[in-house]
Scaffold this active site. Structure first.
Site, PDB file in Angstrom:
ATOM      1  N   CYS A 175      13.082  11.458   6.190  1.00 50.26           N
ATOM      2  CA  CYS A 175      13.263  11.084   7.651  1.00 50.26           C
ATOM      3  C   CYS A 175      14.560  11.393   8.098  1.00 50.26           C
ATOM      4  CB  CYS A 175      12.841   9.738   7.881  1.00 50.26           C
ATOM      5  SG  CYS A 175      13.724   8.369   6.809  1.00 50.26           S
TER       6      CYS A 175
ATOM      7  N   GLU B  57       8.924  16.163  15.200  1.00 50.65           N
ATOM      8  CA  GLU B  57       9.349  16.359  13.887  1.00 50.65           C
ATOM      9  C   GLU B  57       8.458  17.177  13.139  1.00 50.65           C
ATOM     10  OE1 GLU B  57       8.252  12.643  11.427  1.00 50.65           O
ATOM     11  OE2 GLU B  57      10.177  12.527  10.825  1.00 50.65           O
TER      12      GLU B  57
ATOM     13  N   THR C 237       5.761   8.265  13.597  1.00 48.18           N
ATOM     14  CA  THR C 237       5.742   7.383  14.824  1.00 48.18           C
ATOM     15  C   THR C 237       4.361   7.240  15.400  1.00 48.18           C
ATOM     16  OG1 THR C 237       7.969   8.188  15.217  1.00 48.18           O
ATOM     17  CG2 THR C 237       6.350   7.868  17.264  1.00 48.18           C
TER      18      THR C 237
ATOM     19  N   GLU D 296       9.737   1.459  10.779  1.00 50.26           N
ATOM     20  CA  GLU D 296      10.653   2.520  10.386  1.00 50.26           C
ATOM     21  C   GLU D 296      10.166   4.073  10.489  1.00 50.26           C
ATOM     22  OE1 GLU D 296      13.836   2.050   9.641  1.00 50.26           O
ATOM     23  OE2 GLU D 296      13.673   0.052   9.115  1.00 50.26           O
TER      24      GLU D 296
ATOM     25  N   LYS E 273       0.810  -1.044   0.110  1.00 42.93           N
ATOM     26  CA  LYS E 273       0.045   0.041   0.074  1.00 42.93           C
ATOM     27  C   LYS E 273       0.914   1.305   0.133  1.00 42.93           C
ATOM     28  CE  LYS E 273      -1.637   3.015   2.883  1.00 42.93           C
ATOM     29  NZ  LYS E 273      -2.175   4.089   1.900  1.00 42.93           N
TER      30      LYS E 273
END
Ligand code: NDP
Length: 485
Positions: free
Chosen positions: A286, A389, A232, A252, A177
Site C-alpha cells: 500500500c 490505485e 478503499t 487502513e 479474518k
C-alpha cells in the site's frame, strides 16, 4: 503436515475445526496458477462460534496481569523466529512474493509486532489531571471486548499480526479474518499460539470470503472494535456496516503515493530507493510510490538510470533464492495490472520499461501470474492511470519545475497514505513534508518503520492511526475517574 494436501480449517476456542457448512475454497499458488491446498469457506455460523469463544475467554484474559500476557506474546514472537524458514516459505508459496522478501521482511516483522506490543504493555502510563482544589482525575484504559481483525493478501502475516498483537496484548480477545487468497500463515500462527500457551478463545481465526466472513464480523453486535486493512471500496462497506452499531473502527486503506525527486538529491540513493518503493513485492505494498515526480533538470538522467536499474531486477520463480520479482497474487489482479497498462497507453503514455507479460519463467511457473516492472512516461498528472490505485509493478514518471508545482501534483489525488521526498536541502525537506497531505512522509528513505510512530492515512486512505501508543489507545476504552477532593 504437508501444506500441499492441507485443508485449512478454522481456529476456534483453541481447536482447529471444520467450517459448519463443510465447504472449502481452492487455494491457488500464484507462481503456478494451480490449487495447492484448500481453505475453509466459512459463513456467519462460524463467526458466531468464534465470537462465542472470544466472549467466553474475555474475562479470564483481560484480568490476567500484563506481565503474564506479555510472556505469552513474547513466546509467540520467539516461535515465529524459530519457524522463520517454514513461515517464509509458506508465505512465498501463498502470495507469490520472493522467498527472500518473506524471509527478510514479512516474517521478521510479524515477530517484531508481537515482541513490540508484548513489551509496550509493560511500560504504559496513565494520565492524571488535578482540578484545583475540587477533584483529582485519572484515566483508566480498559480492554474493549472482542476485536474483529480483517487483513489483506499483500503482507498476510505482517499485517494480521500488526492487529492481533496490540488487540490481545491489552486484554481483548479477537476474531480474525485473513484474506481468503492467502490464509496459510494465519493457520500456522494458530499452531504457534497453541504452543505458546495462549488461552483458548483469545485468538480465533475464521477463513472465507470477504462478504461471508468479513461481513459477518463487521455486522456482529458483540464485536465492538474493528481494525480493517484493505482497499478503499471495501473500507467504505466496512464503515457503513459499523456506523449504525457505533463500533470503534480503524481503516487502513489504499494509496496512490507520490515519490518526489529533487535535482539536489543524492541520485544514487534516490534511484535505489525508488526502485524499491516502486517494485517491492511486485508493487503490491500500500506504501509503494506509484507516482514518481522528478525535477526537470534531473529528469533525463534519472529516467535513464532508473530504467536501467529496474530492468536488472530478476523476475522469476518466487522460491528461487535469486528472484527479486515474484508473481502477482491472482489472475484478477494480473488482469487489473494489464488493464491499466493498456489504459495508460490510450491516455498517451509511453512504456519506458516492461508493459508485456514475460516469456515462461520456468516449467513449474508456466501458468503463473507474472508481470515485469513497468515504467510509463508522458502522462498528464490528472489522468486515470495517475489517479487510481493499480497495486502492481507499474509506476508513472512525470517531470516538474518547481516546489510549489510538485506539491500540487502530490496532493492532487483522493488518497493520502504515504510519500517520499528526496533532497539534500534540509529546509526544503521540512517545507515540503509539512505541505504534503499524507499520513507518512519519508525523506531520503522509504519503508523505514519504527513501530512506535503513528501509522495511517488521510482522505480516502483511511481513518484513524495504528502503531505504538495509537494502537494501545485504539484497542482500549479510556475512562475518566473523577474523585472529589
Ligand atoms: P480488499 O479490500 O479486497 O480485502 C481486504 C480484506 O477485507 C480481505 O480479508 C477481504 O476478504 C475482506 N473483505 C472483503 N469484502 C469485505 C466486506 N464486505 N466486509 C468485510 N471484509 C471484507 O483488499 P485486498 O485484499 O485486495 O488488498 C489490497 C488493498 O489493501 C489495496 O487497496 C491496498 O492499498 C490496501 N492496503 C492498505 C494498507 C494500509 O496499511 N493502508 C496495507 C496493505 C494493503 P477476501 O480477500 O477474503 O475477499
Amino acid at each position: 503436515m504437508r501444506s500441499e494436501s492441507l485443508q485449512i480449517p478454522n481456529f476456534i476456542d483453541g481447536q482447529f475445526v471444520e467450517p459448519v457448512g463443510r465447504k472449502y475454497l481452492d487455494n491457488i499458488e500464484p507462481a503456478t496458477g494451480k490449487p495447492y491446498s484448500q481453505v475453509a469457506d466459512s459463513d456467519a455460523r462460524d463467526v458466531d462460534l468464534a465470537v462465542a469463544a472470544a466472549d467466553k475467554a474475555f474475562v479470564g484474559w483481560s484480568k490476567k496481569p500484563a506481565a503474564e500476557r506479555s510472556k505469552i506474546l513474547l513466546g509467540i514472537a520467539d516461535l515465529i523466529e524459530r519457524d522463520l524458514e517454514k513461515l517464509a516459505r509458506a508465505e512465498s508459496i501463498d502470495t507469490g512474493k520472493p522467498l527472500s522478501l518473506a524471509r527478510s521482511l514479512d516474517i521478521p516483522r510479524a515477530a517484531s509486532n508481537f515482541r513490540f506490543f508484548a513489551t509496550a504493555i509493560l511500560h504504559t502510563e496513565s494520565e492524571a489531571h488535578i482540578t484545583d482544589n475540587v477533584a483529582f482525575n485519572y484515566t483508566l484504559r480498559q480492554p474493549r471486548g472482542i476485536a474483529g481483525l480483517i487483513s489483506p493478501w499483500n503482507l498476510p502475516l505482517y499485517l494480521l499480526s500488526w492487529k492481533i498483537a496490540p488487540a490481545i496484548a491489552v486484554g481483548n480477545t479477537s476474531v480474525a479474518k485473513p484474506s481468503e487468497l492467502t490464509p496459510m500463515t494465519a493457520y500456522l500462527l494458530c499452531e504457534i499460539a497453541c504452543e505458546a500457551g495462549l488461552p483458548n478463545g483469545v485468538l480465533n481465526v475464521v477463513h472465507g470470503t470477504g462478504p461471508n466472513v468479513g461481513g459477518a464480523i463487521t455486522a456482529h453486535p458483540k464485536v465492538n472494535t474493528i481494525s480493517f486493512t484493505g482497499g478503499t471500496v471495501t473500507g467504505r462497506e466496512v464503515a457503513e456496516a459499523c456506523a449504525p452499531l457505533f463500533k470503534k473502527v480503524s481503516l487502513e486503506l489504499g494509496g496512490k503515493n507520490p515519490n518526489i525527486i529533487f535535482a539536489d538529491a543524492d541520485l544514487d540513493a534516490a534511484i535505489a530507493g525508488s526502485v524499491r518503493s516502486s517494485f517491492a513485492n511486485q508493487g503490491q505494498v500500500c506504501l509503494c510510490g506509484s507516482r514518481v515526480f522528478v525535477e526537470r533538470i534531473a529528469y533525463n538522467d534519472f529516467i535513464h538510470r532508473f530504467v536501467d536499474k529496474a530492468s536488472k531486477l530478476k523476475l522469476g520463480d518466487p522460491l528461487d533464492e535469486k528472484t527479486e520479482q515474484g508473481a502477482i497474487v491472482n489472475k484478477t489482479q494480473l488482469d487489473k495490472v494489464k488493464f491499466y497498462v493498456d489504459l495508460a497507453q490510450k491516455e498517451g503514455g509511453e512504456i519506458a520499461l516492461g508493459g508485456k507479460s514475460p516469456e515462461a519463467i520456468n516449467e513449474r511457473c508456466r501458468d503463473g501470474y507474472f508481470f515485469p516492472p513497468t515504467i510509463i512516461t508522458g502522462l498528464p498528472v490528472s489522468c486515470r492511470t495517475n489517479r487510481e490505485e493499480i497495486f502492481g509493478p507499474v509506476v508513472t514518471i512525470t517531470p516538474f519545475d518547481s516546489e510549489e508545482e510538485v506539491i500540487g501534483y502530490a496532493n492532487d489525488t483522493d488518497y493520502g497514505l504515504a510519500s517520499s521526498v528526496w533532497t539534500q536541502n534540509l529546509n526544503r525537506a521540512h517545507r515540503v513534508a509539512e505541505k504534503i497531505h499524507t499520513g507518512t512522509v519519508w525523506v531520503n528513505c522509504w519503508l523505514v518503520r519504527d513501530l512506535r510512530v503513528p501509522f495511517g492515512g488521510m482522505k480516502a486512505s483511511g481513518v484513524g492511526r495504528e502503531g505504538g501508543t495509537e494502537a494501545l489507545h485504539f484497542f482500549t476504552e479510556a475512562k475518566n475517574i473523577c474523585i472529589a477532593k
